[in-house]
Design a protein around this motif. Structure first.
Motif, short mmCIF file in Angstrom:
data_model
loop_
_atom_site.label_atom_id
_atom_site.label_comp_id
_atom_site.label_asym_id
_atom_site.label_seq_id
_atom_site.Cartn_x
_atom_site.Cartn_y
_atom_site.Cartn_z
N GLU A 41 0.88 -1.39 0.22
CA GLU A 41 -0.30 -0.09 0.41
C GLU A 41 0.72 1.51 0.06
OE1 GLU A 41 -0.60 0.66 4.74
OE2 GLU A 41 -2.06 -0.70 3.77
N GLU A 42 0.44 2.31 -0.39
CA GLU A 42 0.97 3.22 -0.56
C GLU A 42 0.54 4.81 0.56
OE1 GLU A 42 2.90 6.56 -4.78
OE2 GLU A 42 1.16 5.18 -4.61
N GLN A 43 1.26 4.46 1.19
CA GLN A 43 1.27 5.57 1.91
C GLN A 43 2.08 7.44 2.31
OE1 GLN A 43 2.42 3.94 6.08
NE2 GLN A 43 0.90 2.45 6.09
N ASN B 53 2.19 -4.78 3.46
CA ASN B 53 0.81 -5.07 4.76
C ASN B 53 0.60 -5.32 5.33
OD1 ASN B 53 -0.79 -6.17 3.04
ND2 ASN B 53 -1.89 -4.55 2.50
#
Length: 324
Positions: free
Chosen positions: A74-76, A83
């Motif tokens: 996932e992109e944060q 994740n």
């Protein structure tokens, strides 16, 4: 249509298993090439590209997109993070006897091609080009899985002795298969843009003196002059952009006789979870776009304004019947 439902259920079971196996191979690739090791540090995409020693950066970016799509990454902000993804491979007991062996070796070969594609997309061991690698595609179209979905198409489209059939993206085996079914009183037109694949199809048809006409043509340019009982579009829309669906479907429906049927077969992306894993490997063919959504295809048909009845079978078949 119980026979159609039964056959499509088996098609769906095998596609589902293809997707599951593809997820495992995606995980294997991420481990083997050190992608997960780099991702464990929460890098930016640029840092991944600079840290992973794979020359084909475009394919590496597509691999990262696949990891996002199936939920491994996932992109944060501008960072990519693993994740804690876990995956349980489970085959329901009722599906054991429906799994076919033929597609396994084909996909294993494609999985091996990825390592070479990570070097360069034009590597000679990447055998996914329709013309250069027509023999590989012919083997793929001769598997028990391909035979299964052609049987399902024949049942749904009522392809039998004396029928007339239009087959878009016909490949090298369907002309012989459907030509045999319709016999010498029927008529079959197969359209494909690969001259090498059509040459294999032509040799088979001629050896058996089948009533088969083959045309080398981009399906977006078709203008059928004959009328047909059945039209077939199988594993073709994945090579078209969604904006081209309407044009191809309109021309195909225009070629049907009143009461005729259009049979569409695809692993519809809104019907199979994590289909992006299988797409990653199919994209080794430069012409592959993505698997279509069933709702896109149905919407494109409805937008054209024909008087039709539309029925879905399982997760991979749509039958459009032109009203008499």
């Amino acid at each position: 249509m119980e026979e159609v439902k039964r056959r499509v259920a088996v098609v769906d079971s095998n596609i589902e298993q293809m997707v599951k196996m593809s997820i495992l191979h995606v995980i294997q690739l991420g481990t083997k090439h050190g992608v997960f090791k780099v991702l464990s540090r929460g890098p930016t995409q640029r840092e991944v590209l600079d840290s992973v020693d794979l020359p084909n950066r475009k394919l590496l970016m597509e691999f990262l997109d696949t990891l996002r799509a199936i939920g491994i990454v996932e992109e944060q902000g501008n960072q990519l993070k693993l994740n804690g993804f876990s995956y349980l491979l489970k085959v329901p007991q009722e599906h054991y006897d429906s799994l076919l062996p033929g597609w396994v070796s084909i996909l294993e070969e494609i999985y091996r091609m990825v390592d070479y594609a990570f070097i360069t997309p034009t590597h000679p061991h990447v055998l996914m080009d329709f013309d250069k690698d027509a023999d590989f595609w012919d083997i793929r179209m001769n598997t028990d899985f391909a035979t299964l979905y052609r049987d399902a198409i024949a049942a749904a489209g009522e392809i039998s002795s004396g029928a007339s059939v239009l087959d878009l993206g016909c490949g090298s085996v369907a002309p012989y298969d459907f030509g045999k079914r319709i016999g010498y009183t029927g008529f079959y037109t197969g359209v494909d843009y690969s001259s090498a694949i059509l040459e294999i199809a032509r040799m088979r048809a001629e050896e058996n003196s089948l009533p088969v006409e083959l045309k080398e043509l981009d399906v977006r340019l078709i203008r059928p002059v004959n009328e047909y009982d059945t039209a077939v579009i199988s594993f073709l829309l994945e090579y078209l952009k969604p904006e081209d669906y309407g044009r191809v479907l309109r021309r195909t429906l225009e070629a049907l006789k009143p009461g005729g049927k259009l049979v569409i077969v695809e692993p519809f992306r809104d019907r199979f979870k994590h289909i992006e894993a299988l797409e990653f490997f199919e994209k080794l063919n430069k012409d592959f776009k993505r698997f279509p959504e069933a709702k896109e295809v149905i919407g494109a048909v409805e937008k054209e304004g024909f008087d039709v009845a539309i029925k879905e079978y399982g997760r991979s078949m749509i039958v459009v019947s032109l009203m008499p």
